[in-house]
Structures are given as structure tokens and as C-alpha cells.
Design a protein around this motif. Sequence first.
Motif, PDB file in Angstrom:
ATOM      1  N   ARG A 352       0.810  -1.232   0.000  1.00  0.00           N
ATOM      2  CA  ARG A 352       0.000   0.000   0.000  1.00  0.00           C
ATOM      3  C   ARG A 352       0.841   1.279   0.000  1.00  0.00           C
ATOM      4  NH1 ARG A 352      -5.677   1.046   3.211  1.00  0.00           N
ATOM      5  NH2 ARG A 352      -5.952   3.216   2.552  1.00  0.00           N
ATOM      6  N   PRO A 353       1.874   1.421   0.836  1.00  0.00           N
ATOM      7  CA  PRO A 353       2.675   2.655   0.753  1.00  0.00           C
ATOM      8  C   PRO A 353       3.312   2.861  -0.620  1.00  0.00           C
ATOM      9  CG  PRO A 353       3.128   1.486   2.794  1.00  0.00           C
ATOM     10  CD  PRO A 353       2.321   0.555   1.945  1.00  0.00           C
ATOM     11  N   GLU A 356       0.641   4.086  -2.950  1.00  0.00           N
ATOM     12  CA  GLU A 356       0.350   5.500  -2.648  1.00  0.00           C
ATOM     13  C   GLU A 356       1.369   6.413  -3.307  1.00  0.00           C
ATOM     14  OE1 GLU A 356      -1.963   7.018  -0.638  1.00  0.00           O
ATOM     15  OE2 GLU A 356      -2.879   5.412   0.554  1.00  0.00           O
ATOM     16  N   ARG A 357       2.650   6.052  -3.188  1.00  0.00           N
ATOM     17  CA  ARG A 357       3.712   6.885  -3.759  1.00  0.00           C
ATOM     18  C   ARG A 357       3.713   6.853  -5.286  1.00  0.00           C
ATOM     19  NH1 ARG A 357       6.799   4.119   0.073  1.00  0.00           N
ATOM     20  NH2 ARG A 357       7.850   2.944  -1.589  1.00  0.00           N
ATOM     21  N   GLY A 360      -1.126   6.831  -6.505  1.00  0.00           N
ATOM     22  CA  GLY A 360      -1.931   7.879  -5.888  1.00  0.00           C
ATOM     23  C   GLY A 360      -2.705   7.339  -4.699  1.00  0.00           C
ATOM     24  N   PRO A 361      -3.653   8.109  -4.167  1.00  0.00           N
ATOM     25  CA  PRO A 361      -4.429   7.692  -2.993  1.00  0.00           C
ATOM     26  C   PRO A 361      -4.977   6.282  -3.169  1.00  0.00           C
ATOM     27  CG  PRO A 361      -4.971   9.940  -3.593  1.00  0.00           C
ATOM     28  CD  PRO A 361      -4.079   9.418  -4.686  1.00  0.00           C
ATOM     29  N   THR A 362      -4.789   5.449  -2.159  1.00  0.00           N
ATOM     30  CA  THR A 362      -5.121   4.028  -2.257  1.00  0.00           C
ATOM     31  C   THR A 362      -6.066   3.635  -1.127  1.00  0.00           C
ATOM     32  OG1 THR A 362      -3.006   3.508  -3.325  1.00  0.00           O
ATOM     33  CG2 THR A 362      -4.147   1.687  -2.218  1.00  0.00           C
ATOM     34  N   ARG A 363      -7.146   2.965  -1.482  1.00  0.00           N
ATOM     35  CA  ARG A 363      -8.095   2.488  -0.482  1.00  0.00           C
ATOM     36  C   ARG A 363      -8.185   0.964  -0.546  1.00  0.00           C
ATOM     37  NH1 ARG A 363     -10.988   4.157  -4.918  1.00  0.00           N
ATOM     38  NH2 ARG A 363     -12.767   2.845  -5.565  1.00  0.00           N
ATOM     39  N   THR A 374      -6.731  -3.607  -3.429  1.00  0.00           N
ATOM     40  CA  THR A 374      -6.764  -2.157  -3.267  1.00  0.00           C
ATOM     41  C   THR A 374      -7.126  -1.484  -4.588  1.00  0.00           C
ATOM     42  OG1 THR A 374      -4.372  -2.119  -3.705  1.00  0.00           O
ATOM     43  CG2 THR A 374      -5.081  -2.044  -1.399  1.00  0.00           C
ATOM     44  N   SER A 376      -6.186   2.193  -6.391  1.00  0.00           N
ATOM     45  CA  SER A 376      -5.356   3.389  -6.317  1.00  0.00           C
ATOM     46  C   SER A 376      -5.787   4.361  -7.409  1.00  0.00           C
ATOM     47  CB  SER A 376      -3.882   3.033  -6.511  1.00  0.00           C
ATOM     48  OG  SER A 376      -3.473   2.053  -5.576  1.00  0.00           O
TER      49      SER A 376
END
Length: 380
Positions: A352-353, A356-357, A360-363, A374, A376
Motif C-alpha cells: 500500500r505505501p 500510494e507513492r 496515488g491515494p489508495t483504499r 486495493t 489506487s
Amino acid sequence: MIDFDALRRHPDLEAPGLAASDAADRLILDEASSALAEATSPREVVVVDDAYGALALGAVDAGAREVRVHQDAITGERALAENAARLGVPEERRPHSMPFDPALVEGARVVLMRLPRALDRLDEVADLVAEHAAPDVRVFAGGRIKHMSLAMNDVLGRWFDRVDVTHARQKSRVLVASGVRRGPETRPEGAPRPARGYDEELGLEVVAYGGVFAGTTVDIGTRFLLGVLDEAARDAATAVDLACGSGVVAAWLARRRPGLVVRASDRSAAAAASARLTAAANGVADRVQVTRADGLEHLPDRSERLVVLNPPFHSDAALHTGIAEHLFAEAARVLAPGGELWCVWNSHLRYRPLLERTVGPTRQIARNPKFTVTASTAAG
């Protein structure tokens, strides 16, 4: 003698501990040296599943002429070409990359190969060689001992009268097969190529050549992803199945969403061929476009609303996150603003990190004891 230290893996993943050749390559060439010296006519030497060119360029260095090569990964083909140029091999002596078909091995007297980890892949190669190479062909198939099994001897023994095992050296060994067997008695009944299977739960026929991840089954990570994928970018006109393998996700999406065009890609020739056949078997070949490619190099920037990915987490036999990082970056490049990468991954990898990097925003969409799904979202 070829300078093995000069070989590189590029454009494949390069990282500390990942080499372009190893002791098994050197042992294969040493064990085959007499056979290579005897193969004086053009096109008598064939190389199969050479990772980055060590075997093919070693054969050329030993005097082989018009060496034919098949590498499943497109990155391997490109690495071989780059390494040939780096070593200064004249254009007219460079190995010729060819598809995996009878023309590859026709009339061959020496075949050099790295032993694949999948027995069905080894069976396909042995079948092709036994059927179409010269009657006196010898196959030198080697690998690291930790990745070898007695079942490999049995597979080669189905197609050849004799299978010799060399002495071990630097934790490597070579199997030498000779005396081809030809005829229907060598082919197990009910085992056509490629293999076909049917998944009752998904209602999908899966077609797979040897060595393709999960074969004709649906791996549990992909099955978990498909269970929630209906919620992904419902209004998208196109979708991307990145690292498509046998094409299960692409065929499922195309069947589930009439009118959707799915762009599937994989760096593996066997996977790309399997995905095309899986799409055809499920009646969606007109809406599934399959490309053998390194990532999504064939697609323009910021062009897609939805990318779906079940990333591999190894490079050859080595566990490494670099493959996933490359695929995440490719998805990020291709996603349109607001587009999403839906990804399933082994939860212990904690991607997940990185998502994110990179994207983009990840749920989190779903999670079970083994896998996480997930989504992103690409930045605008």
C-alpha cells in the motif's frame, strides 16, 4: 571466451544480487563444448529459454553459426540483443530470435536450454525437439540444483531414450538427453497442447501453454480479485489487464461487461498466446486485444480509466519487489486523471505505501487472511 561479467539484464529488472548469468549457464556450455565443436553447419544449434543471452552468445563464441533462439520473455530477447552489441558480436553472427514453433528446432543437432521450473513447459520443449529436430539431436538442459527435481528426468525420458546426469559444479547440474522417440505412443492420451480447463464457479474455459502461471486453473488471488471487481470503474469503455497470464481477468471482464474492450498484455510469449486462446474459448476474442509487451509500453500516457493487476513478486527464481514496482509505475503512467489501478497482492508484501507513492491515494477494497485488494486513484 565470452565475458559473462559483461552481460546485463537490462531492460529487465537490475538490482544487487540479480545477475545476468550464473554457474548453470557456464556448466551447460562446458558440457556441450564437444557437441558444439561438432555442429559445424549453419542452424544446427538452438537455444531455448536462455535468460539474458549467456547460452546463445556462448554458443556463438564457440563457433556455432546462425544460432536460433527462443526466449519466452520479451525482455530476455531485448537483453540478448543488447548484450550481443555490448560484446561486439558482428551483426551477421548474432543469434536469431524465433517463435516457439517447429521452425525453431527443425534440423537442430544441439539444443541448449535452462531447465524451466514448470514441468509442463519442459514437456512442451522436449516434445517439440523430439518431433522436429535431427534424429541425432542432443539436449543440454541445466539449472541450479535447488530448482531441479527427479521429475525432470522422467519428463525428458518420455521423449528420449537416454538421459544422462552430469556431475554437479557450483550447485548446478546438467541433464543430457539423446536418442529421440517419435510417434503417438510418446504423447499421453488426453493431454493436448495447449491444455484446457473449465472453472465451474466462474463459468470460464481457461487455455494455457506450459509454464504459464496457474496453468488452466484460476489462482486464489485472482479469484479473490474477481469477487469484488464489479465495482471497478463501471462506466469505463476500455480496461487493461496488466501481466495477464492466461487471460482469465480479461475474459471475465469482457464477458461480464458487454461492449467493454479489454487490452491485455504480458511479457511472456506463452502467456500472450494463452490469453488469446482463452478469449476465443469464451467468445470474447473480438473485444480482448492481447499484446506481448514489457509492461504497458504499447499504450499512451494518461489514456485508460481502469487497470487491473495481479503482480508477480519474483524475478526468475528470486523474490523481488522490483517487478511489482515496474508494473505499478506503468499503470500510473497509463491511467487517465481519476483512473484507477485495482490490484490484488499477498498481504505480507505490504504494497500500500508503494502504491500510494507511485500511483496515488489508495483504499482497501477487500482483505482476507492471505490477500488484499486495493484501488489506487491517479492524480488529476
